[in-house]
Design a protein around this motif. Structure first.
Motif, PDB file in Angstrom:
ATOM      1  N   ASN A 151      36.011  79.718  70.055  1.00 45.86           N
ATOM      2  CA  ASN A 151      36.226  80.037  71.472  1.00 45.86           C
ATOM      3  C   ASN A 151      37.565  79.534  72.005  1.00 45.86           C
ATOM      4  O   ASN A 151      37.791  79.517  73.212  1.00 45.86           O
ATOM      5  N   VAL A 152      38.441  79.116  71.104  1.00 40.60           N
ATOM      6  CA  VAL A 152      39.794  78.718  71.479  1.00 40.60           C
ATOM      7  C   VAL A 152      40.761  79.749  70.915  1.00 40.60           C
ATOM      8  O   VAL A 152      40.765  80.016  69.714  1.00 40.60           O
ATOM      9  N   TYR A 153      41.566  80.340  71.798  1.00 39.81           N
ATOM     10  CA  TYR A 153      42.456  81.425  71.396  1.00 39.81           C
ATOM     11  C   TYR A 153      43.893  81.138  71.803  1.00 39.81           C
ATOM     12  O   TYR A 153      44.148  80.622  72.888  1.00 39.81           O
ATOM     13  N   PHE A 154      44.812  81.505  70.923  1.00 44.14           N
ATOM     14  CA  PHE A 154      46.213  81.601  71.298  1.00 44.14           C
ATOM     15  C   PHE A 154      46.469  83.057  71.645  1.00 44.14           C
ATOM     16  O   PHE A 154      46.213  83.949  70.836  1.00 44.14           O
ATOM     17  N   ILE A 155      46.943  83.305  72.850  1.00 42.01           N
ATOM     18  CA  ILE A 155      47.171  84.670  73.274  1.00 42.01           C
ATOM     19  C   ILE A 155      48.643  85.026  73.119  1.00 42.01           C
ATOM     20  O   ILE A 155      49.533  84.230  73.413  1.00 42.01           O
ATOM     21  N   ALA A 156      48.874  86.227  72.593  1.00 37.48           N
ATOM     22  CA  ALA A 156      50.248  86.659  72.325  1.00 37.48           C
ATOM     23  C   ALA A 156      50.291  88.184  72.307  1.00 37.48           C
ATOM     24  O   ALA A 156      49.255  88.844  72.373  1.00 37.48           O
ATOM     25  N   ASP A 157      51.498  88.740  72.212  1.00 38.17           N
ATOM     26  CA  ASP A 157      51.606  90.187  72.110  1.00 38.17           C
ATOM     27  C   ASP A 157      51.209  90.623  70.701  1.00 38.17           C
ATOM     28  O   ASP A 157      51.051  89.806  69.796  1.00 38.17           O
ATOM     29  N   ASP A 158      51.021  91.925  70.528  1.00 41.69           N
ATOM     30  CA  ASP A 158      50.520  92.453  69.253  1.00 41.69           C
ATOM     31  C   ASP A 158      51.404  92.061  68.076  1.00 41.69           C
ATOM     32  O   ASP A 158      50.907  91.748  66.987  1.00 41.69           O
ATOM     33  N   LYS A 159      52.707  92.066  68.275  1.00 38.15           N
ATOM     34  CA  LYS A 159      53.636  91.751  67.188  1.00 38.15           C
ATOM     35  C   LYS A 159      53.452  90.312  66.714  1.00 38.15           C
ATOM     36  O   LYS A 159      53.397  90.043  65.504  1.00 38.15           O
ATOM     37  N   ARG A 160      53.334  89.388  67.660  1.00 38.25           N
ATOM     38  CA  ARG A 160      53.162  87.985  67.286  1.00 38.25           C
ATOM     39  C   ARG A 160      51.787  87.743  66.666  1.00 38.25           C
ATOM     40  O   ARG A 160      51.646  86.952  65.735  1.00 38.25           O
ATOM     41  N   VAL A 161      50.778  88.411  67.194  1.00 34.05           N
ATOM     42  CA  VAL A 161      49.434  88.254  66.628  1.00 34.05           C
ATOM     43  C   VAL A 161      49.421  88.698  65.170  1.00 34.05           C
ATOM     44  O   VAL A 161      48.847  88.025  64.305  1.00 34.05           O
ATOM     45  N   GLU A 162      50.053  89.816  64.889  1.00 36.08           N
ATOM     46  CA  GLU A 162      50.105  90.310  63.514  1.00 36.08           C
ATOM     47  C   GLU A 162      50.824  89.313  62.599  1.00 36.08           C
ATOM     48  O   GLU A 162      50.446  89.121  61.442  1.00 36.08           O
ATOM     49  N   LYS A 163      51.833  88.662  63.151  1.00 38.32           N
ATOM     50  CA  LYS A 163      52.612  87.696  62.374  1.00 38.32           C
ATOM     51  C   LYS A 163      51.826  86.419  62.099  1.00 38.32           C
ATOM     52  O   LYS A 163      51.911  85.845  61.008  1.00 38.32           O
ATOM     53  N   TYR A 164      51.039  85.961  63.094  1.00 35.00           N
ATOM     54  CA  TYR A 164      50.428  84.638  63.002  1.00 35.00           C
ATOM     55  C   TYR A 164      48.943  84.632  62.672  1.00 35.00           C
ATOM     56  O   TYR A 164      48.384  83.571  62.375  1.00 35.00           O
ATOM     57  N   LYS A 165      48.274  85.791  62.728  1.00 39.63           N
ATOM     58  CA  LYS A 165      46.811  85.785  62.644  1.00 39.63           C
ATOM     59  C   LYS A 165      46.263  85.208  61.345  1.00 39.63           C
ATOM     60  O   LYS A 165      45.157  84.668  61.328  1.00 39.63           O
ATOM     61  N   ASN A 166      47.018  85.316  60.270  1.00 41.93           N
ATOM     62  CA  ASN A 166      46.547  84.778  58.990  1.00 41.93           C
ATOM     63  C   ASN A 166      47.272  83.486  58.598  1.00 41.93           C
ATOM     64  O   ASN A 166      47.169  83.031  57.461  1.00 41.93           O
ATOM     65  N   SER A 167      47.976  82.931  59.571  1.00 42.25           N
ATOM     66  CA  SER A 167      48.741  81.716  59.286  1.00 42.25           C
ATOM     67  C   SER A 167      47.840  80.484  59.279  1.00 42.25           C
ATOM     68  O   SER A 167      46.863  80.412  60.034  1.00 42.25           O
ATOM     69  N   LYS A 168      48.183  79.558  58.443  1.00 40.13           N
ATOM     70  CA  LYS A 168      47.494  78.270  58.417  1.00 40.13           C
ATOM     71  C   LYS A 168      48.389  77.234  59.083  1.00 40.13           C
ATOM     72  O   LYS A 168      49.601  77.217  58.869  1.00 40.13           O
ATOM     73  N   TYR A 169      47.775  76.413  59.912  1.00 42.39           N
ATOM     74  CA  TYR A 169      48.502  75.342  60.567  1.00 42.39           C
ATOM     75  C   TYR A 169      47.919  74.008  60.131  1.00 42.39           C
ATOM     76  O   TYR A 169      46.737  73.907  59.817  1.00 42.39           O
ATOM     77  N   TYR A 170      48.772  73.000  60.148  1.00 45.47           N
ATOM     78  CA  TYR A 170      48.344  71.664  59.747  1.00 45.47           C
ATOM     79  C   TYR A 170      48.638  70.691  60.890  1.00 45.47           C
ATOM     80  O   TYR A 170      49.781  70.562  61.332  1.00 45.47           O
ATOM     81  N   VAL A 171      47.580  70.069  61.373  1.00 44.54           N
ATOM     82  CA  VAL A 171      47.702  69.082  62.437  1.00 44.54           C
ATOM     83  C   VAL A 171      47.415  67.720  61.825  1.00 44.54           C
ATOM     84  O   VAL A 171      46.300  67.455  61.383  1.00 44.54           O
ATOM     85  N   ASN A 172      48.448  66.892  61.741  1.00 46.08           N
ATOM     86  CA  ASN A 172      48.350  65.608  61.021  1.00 46.08           C
ATOM     87  C   ASN A 172      47.759  65.809  59.633  1.00 46.08           C
ATOM     88  O   ASN A 172      46.849  65.098  59.197  1.00 46.08           O
ATOM     89  N   ASP A 173      48.274  66.843  58.974  1.00 46.68           N
ATOM     90  CA  ASP A 173      47.935  67.201  57.586  1.00 46.68           C
ATOM     91  C   ASP A 173      46.535  67.789  57.407  1.00 46.68           C
ATOM     92  O   ASP A 173      46.122  68.076  56.279  1.00 46.68           O
TER      93      ASP A 173
END
Length: 303
Positions: A30-52
């Motif tokens: 239920n937590v979303y980052f909202i962006a335009d379609d181009k950015r969503v396509e770029k980031y939707k499968n990205s993995k992020y690391y918060v303090n590893d």
């Protein structure tokens, strides 16, 4: 309102840090980052690391049919109008807005587009989050200070408090939120800009020397402008901020220094630009902010 979802605009260090906490409060789904379609396509499968620790955050198009209970604005001031306009499709009558952006201007821009019926005022401090590509690191999450402009404990304030409490995110509902915001502007105006001009992280202003002295004198300059605006900022507050700075990781750096190091456009207009404008309004000299403004503009022009 029972806040069931949170939409975050801005996937920088703060946005990602807060998303990692809020996922505990309302559920990761239920937590979303909202962006335009181009950015969503770029980031939707990205993995992020918060303090590893690996996180797969949700990126959703601003064309979605979902409506937001709470929107957190965490973008650079240079892109605020574009960001706020892009939220129009997810806003409903009782959507709550909070900006964790620097300065005292972002709330005015939100108000311009969506009114202030469900707008809460906010300042955040004490965090030392830094983003490096898809990784962010922090040793302190800082403190979220928020409230209604008239300092009343409204239903919106209670709803946000409940979410922050569930998320284990440190917060405070101060007795005077506008004073808090001005005090934070005093800090940011000094620390962000001095670190950028001296090309240093927090360590450079923790030790005695020209950079530390300029931070203190710049805060005193801002306090004179604040007083003309009806806000009293004291020497004790300056001392408290300097004590807090000494608790931060000396190798980390404030956002404006991160920007100059990465050769990005800065928020100098939000800091020195605001103080210079208000100084002229009240016929108060602002020589330190004039100097910092000119130096940062020079740095930007040499990218």
């Amino acid at each position: 309102m029972n806040i069931k979802n949170v939409f975050i605009s801005g996937a920088g260090a703060l946005g990602l840090m807060y998303a990692s906490y809020l996922s505990k409060g309302v559920g990761k789904e239920n937590v979303y980052f909202i962006a335009d379609d181009k950015r969503v396509e770029k980031y939707k499968n990205s993995k992020y690391y918060v303090n590893d620790k690996e996180h797969n955050f949700n990126f959703i198009s601003n064309n979605t049919d979902l409506k937001a209970d709470l929107i957190i604005l965490s973008v650079k001031f240079t892109g605020i109008h574009e960001a706020i306009k892009s939220l129009r499709n997810i806003v409903k009558d009782d959507t709550i807005f909070i900006s964790v952006m620097n300065g005292i201007e972002s709330e005015n821009v939100i108000k311009e587009y969506y009114g202030d019926k469900h707008l809460l005022y906010c300042e955040v401090h004490g965090m030392d989050a830094v983003k490096e590509e898809n990784k962010i690191y922090f040793s302190k999450p800082g403190l979220v200070c928020f409230g209604s402009k008239d300092n009343k404990i409204t239903e919106d304030v209670k709803s946000v408090e409940e979410v922050l409490k569930k998320s284990n995110l440190p917060y405070e509902i101060p007795s005077d939120i506008m004073h808090k915001m001005w005090s934070k502007l005093m800090l940011n105006d000094a620390v962000n800009q001095v670190c950028a001009v001296f090309e240093t992280g927090y360590g450079g202003i923790q030790k005695d020397g020209k950079a530390k002295d300029m931070v203190i004198e710049t805060m005193r300059e801002v306090s004179k402008v604040a007083e003309a605006e009806g806000i009293i900022l004291t020497e004790d507050e300056i001392n408290d901020w300097m004590d807090l700075m000494c608790t931060l990781n000396p190798d980390n750096m404030p956002s404006l220094r991160q920007d100059t190091k990465a050769k990005r456009k800065t928020e100098v207009e939000l800091f020195a630009g605001t103080i210079k404008k208000l100084g002229k309004k009240h016929a108060i000299p602002t020589p330190l902010n004039d100097y910092l403004y000119d130096k940062i503009k020079e740095i930007e022009n040499n990218y």
